[in-house]
Design a protein around this motif. Sequence first.
Motif, short mmCIF file in Angstrom:
data_model
loop_
_atom_site.label_atom_id
_atom_site.label_comp_id
_atom_site.label_asym_id
_atom_site.label_seq_id
_atom_site.Cartn_x
_atom_site.Cartn_y
_atom_site.Cartn_z
N UNK A 183 11.64 -37.09 -8.40
CA UNK A 183 10.47 -36.41 -8.55
C UNK A 183 9.53 -36.66 -7.66
N UNK A 184 8.99 -35.68 -7.15
CA UNK A 184 8.27 -35.83 -5.74
C UNK A 184 6.67 -35.11 -5.89
N UNK A 185 5.73 -35.80 -5.96
CA UNK A 185 4.40 -35.17 -6.04
C UNK A 185 3.97 -35.01 -4.53
N UNK A 186 4.02 -33.76 -3.81
CA UNK A 186 3.78 -33.46 -2.50
C UNK A 186 2.29 -33.80 -1.92
N UNK A 187 1.46 -33.92 -3.11
CA UNK A 187 0.15 -34.16 -2.51
C UNK A 187 -0.10 -35.80 -1.87
N UNK A 188 0.79 -36.54 -2.32
CA UNK A 188 0.73 -37.89 -1.72
C UNK A 188 1.48 -38.11 -0.48
N UNK A 189 2.25 -37.15 0.20
CA UNK A 189 3.04 -37.27 1.28
C UNK A 189 2.58 -37.24 2.41
N UNK A 190 1.42 -36.60 2.65
CA UNK A 190 0.61 -36.71 4.02
C UNK A 190 1.47 -36.03 5.11
N UNK A 191 2.16 -34.93 4.91
CA UNK A 191 3.14 -34.40 5.83
C UNK A 191 4.49 -35.05 6.03
N UNK A 192 4.83 -36.15 5.42
CA UNK A 192 5.94 -36.90 5.37
C UNK A 192 6.99 -36.30 4.46
N UNK A 193 8.26 -36.55 4.66
CA UNK A 193 9.45 -36.31 3.88
C UNK A 193 9.75 -37.19 2.81
N UNK A 194 10.89 -36.77 2.11
CA UNK A 194 11.33 -37.85 1.25
C UNK A 194 12.86 -37.80 1.26
N UNK A 195 13.49 -38.96 1.40
CA UNK A 195 14.96 -39.23 1.70
C UNK A 195 15.46 -40.25 0.66
N UNK A 196 16.80 -40.09 0.54
CA UNK A 196 17.30 -40.97 -0.40
C UNK A 196 18.70 -41.49 0.30
N UNK A 197 18.92 -42.90 0.09
CA UNK A 197 20.19 -43.15 0.71
C UNK A 197 20.95 -44.06 -0.57
N UNK A 198 22.37 -44.11 -0.45
CA UNK A 198 23.35 -44.91 -1.15
C UNK A 198 23.86 -46.06 0.00
N UNK A 199 23.82 -47.01 -0.42
CA UNK A 199 24.08 -48.23 0.36
C UNK A 199 25.01 -49.04 -0.42
N UNK A 200 26.09 -49.56 0.37
CA UNK A 200 26.99 -50.77 -0.13
C UNK A 200 26.90 -51.64 0.92
N UNK A 201 26.39 -52.81 0.35
CA UNK A 201 25.93 -53.95 1.38
C UNK A 201 26.60 -55.09 0.90
N UNK A 202 26.82 -56.34 1.74
CA UNK A 202 27.28 -57.69 1.42
C UNK A 202 25.88 -58.36 1.60
N UNK A 222 13.24 -33.89 -15.70
CA UNK A 222 12.31 -34.10 -14.88
C UNK A 222 11.15 -33.25 -14.60
N UNK A 223 11.78 -31.95 -14.81
CA UNK A 223 10.71 -30.74 -14.51
C UNK A 223 10.70 -30.18 -12.98
N UNK A 224 9.66 -29.35 -12.84
CA UNK A 224 9.41 -28.56 -11.63
C UNK A 224 9.18 -29.31 -10.44
N UNK A 225 8.97 -30.89 -10.29
CA UNK A 225 8.68 -31.56 -9.30
C UNK A 225 10.26 -32.39 -8.88
N UNK A 226 11.15 -31.94 -9.67
CA UNK A 226 12.49 -33.00 -9.42
C UNK A 226 13.18 -31.94 -8.22
N UNK A 227 13.63 -33.08 -7.44
CA UNK A 227 14.65 -32.63 -6.43
C UNK A 227 16.15 -33.21 -6.55
N UNK A 228 17.34 -32.78 -6.50
CA UNK A 228 18.41 -33.36 -6.68
C UNK A 228 19.11 -33.91 -5.45
N UNK A 229 20.00 -34.93 -5.57
CA UNK A 229 20.67 -35.34 -4.57
C UNK A 229 22.15 -35.96 -4.91
N UNK A 230 22.97 -35.99 -4.13
CA UNK A 230 24.49 -36.32 -4.49
C UNK A 230 25.08 -37.18 -3.19
#
Length: 347
Positions: A39-58, A104-112
């Motif tokens: 869920x992203x509130x664009x007003x708080x981004x100041x022109x930046x983007x939103x990313x997601x990662x999946x990590x397998x770590x030791x 989540x509603x309108x501000x929800x953005x999916x990833x997989x």
Amino acid sequence: SLSRVFKKTSGNGHIALYLGKRDFVDHIDSVDVVEGVVKVDPSGLNGRKVFAYLACAFRYGSEDLDVIGLSFRRDIWIERVQVYPPKDGNSTKSPMLESLLKKVGDQGHPFSFQMPTNLPCSVALQPGPNDAGKACGVDFEVKAYIANEPDSADEVIEKKDTCRLVIRKIQFAPANNKAGPKADISKQFMMSDKPVHLEASLEKEIYYHGDPITVKVKVNNETSKVVKKIKVSVDQFTNVALYCSDTYVKTVCGEEFGETINANGKLEKSFSLTPLLSNNKEKRGLAVDGRLKDEDTHLASTTLSQGDKEMQGIIVSYKVKVNLMVSSGGDVTVELPLTLMSPKPAG
């Protein structure tokens, strides 16, 4: 509809991560898709983007050492995607994603994410009684974060701009259980022209955590010596494959049986033993199945693989060992592979 939703909000409240489940099953030839919504509130981004990662770590235990700039996580595999602004059009969405987006509603953005099949499962190495900090082990985490670039060495991502959930990758025992392994050996001793013959077998290939393991033993002692006792044990082999490959062996249960087999005697008998984590709580470095909270766990499950794939991280296997102690002659030993796992839950 979703029975429960797992949610983590960033410190500044501008993004929130939603998952419909935290356990993802590795079916050996494929792994469940890891999908969620940010869920992203664009007003708080100041022109930046939103990313997601999946990590397998030791993870190397104690995190308080991070202050001196040493990284105590080593990524085994990591994948990043841009979540906002959305990049791809209307790709088909799974029922779980549809329910999450509805929630989540309108501000929800999916990833997989699709994990490869050669990653280890979630597993921890048990800390010793006096060890502080988190356990070493392999873990998986999904993280959403606000940034200009997905992964830039020049960009510092502040903690308040991130939210993360640890997930778990698990394997279950295959539905079809096969006949168990069998091994035998004949050993000759000094001053004796005939051997001691030892054969051991398990009735099935796969055992569930907490089940007794019955080991069938046949001995034919053709020597003039006496077999004084029989020792049956289960060893856990933990292969830590990172920079180099190290294998640690820990006995998780063992019993001595005072069975005497005289010269030219025979024995055919079954012995039962049950490897349990509760009897091994003090053993430092023992591999246990990964957990999300402080819930109960058990000895780490056998890692199943397709055989030809080079796996990294922590790979777990077991062996049953049968050992005959021979008077003034030494011993006779055979080993059997053991698969120790959890059954697939119903439904």
